[in-house]
Design a protein around this motif. Structure first.
Motif, mmCIF file in Angstrom:
data_model
loop_
_atom_site.group_PDB
_atom_site.id
_atom_site.type_symbol
_atom_site.label_atom_id
_atom_site.label_comp_id
_atom_site.label_asym_id
_atom_site.label_seq_id
_atom_site.Cartn_x
_atom_site.Cartn_y
_atom_site.Cartn_z
ATOM 1 N N GLY A 1 -10.177 -2.179 -5.687
ATOM 2 C CA GLY A 1 -9.118 -2.085 -4.800
ATOM 3 C C GLY A 1 -8.407 -3.680 -5.104
ATOM 4 N N THR B 1 -12.940 -4.197 3.968
ATOM 5 C CA THR B 1 -12.672 -2.549 3.266
ATOM 6 C C THR B 1 -14.018 -1.998 3.200
ATOM 7 O OG1 THR B 1 -12.954 -3.418 0.922
ATOM 8 C CG2 THR B 1 -10.646 -3.777 1.992
ATOM 9 N N PHE C 1 -10.124 2.365 -0.313
ATOM 10 C CA PHE C 1 -10.832 1.442 -1.177
ATOM 11 C C PHE C 1 -12.311 1.523 -1.299
ATOM 12 C CE2 PHE C 1 -7.426 -0.794 0.933
ATOM 13 C CZ PHE C 1 -6.863 -1.388 -0.173
ATOM 14 N N GLN D 1 -7.033 -13.142 -2.536
ATOM 15 C CA GLN D 1 -8.522 -12.830 -3.049
ATOM 16 C C GLN D 1 -9.330 -14.156 -3.177
ATOM 17 O OE1 GLN D 1 -8.925 -10.514 -6.933
ATOM 18 N NE2 GLN D 1 -6.840 -10.010 -6.671
ATOM 19 N N LEU E 1 0.142 -2.268 5.478
ATOM 20 C CA LEU E 1 -1.197 -1.817 4.899
ATOM 21 C C LEU E 1 -1.406 -0.203 5.247
ATOM 22 C CD1 LEU E 1 -3.568 -4.893 5.823
ATOM 23 C CD2 LEU E 1 -2.830 -4.164 3.574
ATOM 24 N N GLU F 1 -7.123 -5.219 -7.330
ATOM 25 C CA GLU F 1 -5.944 -5.426 -7.861
ATOM 26 C C GLU F 1 -4.475 -5.280 -7.109
ATOM 27 O OE1 GLU F 1 -7.261 -1.120 -8.537
ATOM 28 O OE2 GLU F 1 -7.918 -3.150 -8.405
ATOM 29 N N TYR F 2 -4.781 -4.648 -5.899
ATOM 30 C CA TYR F 2 -3.684 -4.480 -4.939
ATOM 31 C C TYR F 2 -3.321 -5.763 -4.074
ATOM 32 C CZ TYR F 2 -4.395 0.343 -6.095
ATOM 33 O OH TYR F 2 -4.407 1.718 -6.862
ATOM 34 N N PHE F 3 -4.159 -6.806 -4.249
ATOM 35 C CA PHE F 3 -3.956 -8.187 -3.758
ATOM 36 C C PHE F 3 -3.737 -9.243 -4.340
ATOM 37 C CE2 PHE F 3 -7.041 -5.242 -1.107
ATOM 38 C CZ PHE F 3 -6.317 -5.145 -0.043
ATOM 39 N N THR F 4 -3.013 -10.145 -3.873
ATOM 40 C CA THR F 4 -2.487 -11.476 -4.768
ATOM 41 C C THR F 4 -3.740 -12.487 -4.966
ATOM 42 O OG1 THR F 4 -2.278 -12.602 -2.590
ATOM 43 C CG2 THR F 4 -0.410 -11.223 -3.407
ATOM 44 N N ARG G 1 0.770 1.944 3.071
ATOM 45 C CA ARG G 1 0.657 1.689 1.479
ATOM 46 C C ARG G 1 -0.713 2.455 1.067
ATOM 47 N NH1 ARG G 1 0.230 -3.892 -1.957
ATOM 48 N NH2 ARG G 1 0.316 -2.804 -4.020
ATOM 49 N N PHE G 2 -1.686 2.156 2.091
ATOM 50 C CA PHE G 2 -2.979 2.603 1.583
ATOM 51 C C PHE G 2 -3.672 3.573 2.717
ATOM 52 C CE2 PHE G 2 -3.103 -1.946 0.371
ATOM 53 C CZ PHE G 2 -2.789 -1.865 -0.758
#
Length: 303
Positions: free
Chosen positions: A3, A74, A245, A12, A235, A5-8, A238-239
């Protein structure tokens, strides 16, 4: 992956925390390099010791500022990886990475040495660190800390200080102040291994998920709001929750987290136990043989 790839990039890698860690590392190289002459008794610092310090800083950054920190919000298993890297890996590396002459210089000017020196007593420091760690993983306290930013930061700082006190009792980087025998140190290491077991067992053998941070979508979103930008409610839209995750069921993830922490502890303390035993055995043999090495060698040739 997992997961991320869903964060900037900023979410990260925490650029501000990275800059802070780089600044501390640069200060270390300045003090142990061009500024070392300003410290009494300074000597050249070996590449191995510098590598230990850099490894400690890297471990701390990855655990508290890198992707492992984000994933720790997560999945509980990654939370435990972060805790182990921070307090069982990074701390001893940092202590060993700082040269003895620098520790001596700090000890001479340390205003808390006499008043708080009792905190470095082996049994007390073991109870302090393991007690704080275990207390943190009581469900109500853990969720409260995760949902209050400054409490979270303060508790982690206190845990870090407690881990330094605990490791100080084992490693004691100032040789002339190391009054513990090898046997006493081995007993202290065993004590640390025992004290953390109840908390890990509670986590591993729980019949249901214990932490709302990893099972309640609303609470998870609020906790995530401290490490990602934007409205936490987005969040949820979206998730849907932390299960998006998770590659494991929350109960399995929790058990894996407890096993990871215990595994880290067993491996690290077992290695330290072997290290202490080896040096203790070597020192005892040297004391049993009062003759200088040259004399002993010559006697062996004549006999």
């Amino acid at each position: 992956m997992l997961g991320l790839e869903y964060f900037t990039f900023e979410e990260q890698w925490s650029p501000l925390f990275l800059a802070f860690m780089l600044l501390l590392t640069a200060a270390y190289f300045a003090v142990t390099g061009p500024l070392s002459s300003r410290f009494q008794g300074s000597e050249p610092v070996s590449a191995g010791r510098k590598l230990l310090f850099v490894s400690g800083m890297l471990s701390m950054y990855i655990a508290q500022g890198g992707p492992v920190s984000l994933l720790g919000h997560t999945m509980f298993s990654f939370h435990m990886v972060s805790m182990a890297m921070s307090y069982l890996v990074a701390t001893p590396l940092l202590i060993l990475g700082i040269p003895v002459w620098l520790w001596r210089s700090f000890d001479r000017v340390n205003p808390f040495g006499r008043s708080l020196g009792f905190l470095t007593r082996p049994v007390l420091s073991a109870v302090l660190f393991n007690g704080l760690f275990s207390l943190y993983h009581f469900p109500a306290i853990h969720d409260f800390v995760m949902l209050n930013f400054w409490v979270h930061r303060a508790y982690y700082l206190i845990l870090f200080i407690a881990s330094i006190l605990m490791w100080w009792s084992i490693l004691q980087p100032i040789p002339e102040k190391d009054r513990s025998t090898g046997l006493a140190k081995m007993g202290f290491i065993f004590l640390n291994m025992v004290l953390l077991t109840p908390a890990c067992a509670l986590i591993i053998f729980a019949s249901e998920p214990m932490y709302a941070t990893y099972s309640d979508p609303a609470i998870w979103a609020k906790a995530m709001g401290y490490c990602v930008s934007g409205d936490p409610s987005a969040l949820l839209n979206r998730f849907g929750g932390p299960e998006f995750f998770g590659v494991m069921d929350p109960k399995v993830d929790q058990r894996v987290g407890g096993i990871i922490m215990k595994f880290f502890q067993e491996i690290i303390f077992a290695s330290m136990l072997a290290y202490v035993f080896f040096h203790w055995y070597k020192r005892e043999n040297e004391e049993d043989d009062p003759l200088p090495a040259e004399v002993s060698s010559a006697s062996g040739m004549l006999s």
